[in-house]
Write a protein that holds these residues in place. Structure first.
Motif, PDB file in Angstrom:
ATOM      1  N   SER A   8      42.797 128.637 -25.652  1.00  0.00           N
ATOM      2  CA  SER A   8      42.458 129.542 -26.744  1.00  0.00           C
ATOM      3  C   SER A   8      43.527 129.511 -27.821  1.00  0.00           C
ATOM      4  O   SER A   8      44.656 129.066 -27.589  1.00  0.00           O
ATOM      5  N   ILE A   9      43.120 129.966 -28.986  1.00  0.00           N
ATOM      6  CA  ILE A   9      44.050 130.160 -30.102  1.00  0.00           C
ATOM      7  C   ILE A   9      43.787 131.571 -30.608  1.00  0.00           C
ATOM      8  O   ILE A   9      42.728 131.846 -31.170  1.00  0.00           O
ATOM      9  N   ILE A  10      44.719 132.436 -30.358  1.00  0.00           N
ATOM     10  CA  ILE A  10      44.582 133.837 -30.752  1.00  0.00           C
ATOM     11  C   ILE A  10      45.691 134.160 -31.743  1.00  0.00           C
ATOM     12  O   ILE A  10      46.870 134.067 -31.422  1.00  0.00           O
ATOM     13  N   LYS A  11      45.282 134.512 -32.968  1.00  0.00           N
ATOM     14  CA  LYS A  11      46.229 134.833 -34.035  1.00  0.00           C
ATOM     15  C   LYS A  11      47.282 133.739 -34.193  1.00  0.00           C
ATOM     16  O   LYS A  11      48.480 134.000 -34.294  1.00  0.00           O
ATOM     17  N   GLY A  12      46.829 132.486 -34.171  1.00  0.00           N
ATOM     18  CA  GLY A  12      47.715 131.350 -34.399  1.00  0.00           C
ATOM     19  C   GLY A  12      48.550 130.932 -33.201  1.00  0.00           C
ATOM     20  O   GLY A  12      49.364 130.018 -33.302  1.00  0.00           O
ATOM     21  N   THR A  31      27.452 134.338 -11.963  1.00  0.00           N
ATOM     22  CA  THR A  31      26.378 134.406 -12.966  1.00  0.00           C
ATOM     23  C   THR A  31      26.884 135.086 -14.232  1.00  0.00           C
ATOM     24  O   THR A  31      26.624 134.616 -15.349  1.00  0.00           O
ATOM     25  N   GLU A  32      27.616 136.161 -14.058  1.00  0.00           N
ATOM     26  CA  GLU A  32      28.217 136.866 -15.191  1.00  0.00           C
ATOM     27  C   GLU A  32      29.167 135.938 -15.955  1.00  0.00           C
ATOM     28  O   GLU A  32      29.184 135.910 -17.186  1.00  0.00           O
ATOM     29  N   ARG A  33      29.927 135.142 -15.228  1.00  0.00           N
ATOM     30  CA  ARG A  33      30.862 134.189 -15.843  1.00  0.00           C
ATOM     31  C   ARG A  33      30.102 133.134 -16.643  1.00  0.00           C
ATOM     32  O   ARG A  33      30.499 132.767 -17.744  1.00  0.00           O
ATOM     33  N   MET A  34      29.003 132.633 -16.085  1.00  0.00           N
ATOM     34  CA  MET A  34      28.191 131.637 -16.794  1.00  0.00           C
ATOM     35  C   MET A  34      27.673 132.202 -18.117  1.00  0.00           C
ATOM     36  O   MET A  34      27.747 131.535 -19.149  1.00  0.00           O
ATOM     37  N   GLU A  35      27.159 133.417 -18.074  1.00  0.00           N
ATOM     38  CA  GLU A  35      26.635 134.055 -19.292  1.00  0.00           C
ATOM     39  C   GLU A  35      27.743 134.242 -20.326  1.00  0.00           C
ATOM     40  O   GLU A  35      27.530 134.016 -21.521  1.00  0.00           O
ATOM     41  N   HIS A  36      28.905 134.634 -19.860  1.00  0.00           N
ATOM     42  CA  HIS A  36      30.065 134.846 -20.735  1.00  0.00           C
ATOM     43  C   HIS A  36      30.446 133.540 -21.449  1.00  0.00           C
ATOM     44  O   HIS A  36      30.654 133.519 -22.664  1.00  0.00           O
ATOM     45  N   ILE A  37      30.512 132.459 -20.705  1.00  0.00           N
ATOM     46  CA  ILE A  37      30.882 131.161 -21.291  1.00  0.00           C
ATOM     47  C   ILE A  37      29.796 130.692 -22.261  1.00  0.00           C
ATOM     48  O   ILE A  37      30.097 130.198 -23.345  1.00  0.00           O
ATOM     49  N   VAL A  83      28.563 130.491 -30.172  1.00  0.00           N
ATOM     50  CA  VAL A  83      29.110 130.995 -31.427  1.00  0.00           C
ATOM     51  C   VAL A  83      30.573 130.574 -31.486  1.00  0.00           C
ATOM     52  O   VAL A  83      31.326 130.841 -30.560  1.00  0.00           O
ATOM     53  N   PRO A  84      30.949 129.881 -32.548  1.00  0.00           N
ATOM     54  CA  PRO A  84      32.357 129.467 -32.633  1.00  0.00           C
ATOM     55  C   PRO A  84      33.295 130.649 -32.389  1.00  0.00           C
ATOM     56  O   PRO A  84      33.094 131.742 -32.900  1.00  0.00           O
ATOM     57  N   SER A  85      34.288 130.412 -31.535  1.00  0.00           N
ATOM     58  CA  SER A  85      35.235 131.477 -31.208  1.00  0.00           C
ATOM     59  C   SER A  85      36.635 130.879 -31.093  1.00  0.00           C
ATOM     60  O   SER A  85      36.849 129.709 -31.384  1.00  0.00           O
ATOM     61  N   ASN A  86      37.524 131.676 -30.643  1.00  0.00           N
ATOM     62  CA  ASN A  86      38.913 131.243 -30.447  1.00  0.00           C
ATOM     63  C   ASN A  86      39.114 130.582 -29.092  1.00  0.00           C
ATOM     64  O   ASN A  86      40.226 130.213 -28.760  1.00  0.00           O
ATOM     65  N   TYR A  87      38.047 130.487 -28.302  1.00  0.00           N
ATOM     66  CA  TYR A  87      38.128 129.891 -26.968  1.00  0.00           C
ATOM     67  C   TYR A  87      37.461 128.529 -26.960  1.00  0.00           C
ATOM     68  O   TYR A  87      36.419 128.335 -27.589  1.00  0.00           O
TER      69      TYR A  87
END
Length: 168
Positions: free
Chosen positions: A78-82, A44-50, A56-60
């Motif tokens: 993911s794309i983190i700092k390019g 359930t925590e994982r579902m909420e996280h996703i 909201v647009p993110s790096n994931y």
């Protein structure tokens, strides 16, 4: 009809269930049973996280592979700092070795290219056959490192793969 597309909010519960079942199929006998129990308890925590990350647009990026309206595979990257990272890719067993995984990788690489990312890292347990796929794709082995999962140590290999390299 089989297709891949970005994950929609309404499909998050199914996505998480597929992720849990595929993870268990892949790592059963490698990780202790408590790893699977903890993951199940935190679904359930994982579902909420996703859901938060896709609202909201993110790096994931979360993508699902569908057979009609049923999720048969999941892709998280993911794309983190390019820097691109393939975080998870799983297919239900009866869909493996049919080119669907390669199709999911292609889709991810299109997103990487659109963000100017030309190589990505992938971390794979030393104990599973996915290593063979990334070696075949010309993944360059970078390092084998120890990771800890619920207090037990396991070895994981990191490969660096050039976008578009050897997907045939």
């Amino acid at each position: 009809m089989i297709r891949i597309k970005p994950l929609e909010r309404r499909m998050v519960p199914q996505f998480v269930l597929v992720h849990l079942s595929c993870f268990k199929e892949t790592y059963w006998g490698i990780y202790p049973e408590e790893v699977f129990e903890v993951r199940e308890q935190k679904k359930t925590e994982r579902m909420e996280h996703i859901m938060k990350r896709i609202e909201v647009p993110s790096n994931y990026f979360y993508y699902a592979l569908y057979d009609d309206f049923t999720i048969i595979g999941i892709l998280i990257f993911s794309i983190i700092k390019g820097v691109g990272v393939l975080d998870a890719i799983y297919l239900k067993k009866n869909y493996q070795r049919r080119g669907y995984g390669t199709s999911m990788i292609r889709e991810m690489e299109k997103v990487f290219q659109s963000h100017g990312v030309w190589e990505y890292s992938v971390f794979v347990s030393s104990l599973i056959s996915a290593n063979d796929f990334f070696v075949k794709k010309h993944g360059v082995f970078r390092v084998e490192d120890e990771i800890s999962i619920h207090g037990k140590d396991y070895m994981e290999k990191e490969y660096v793969v050039k976008v578009g390299d050897n997907l045939e």
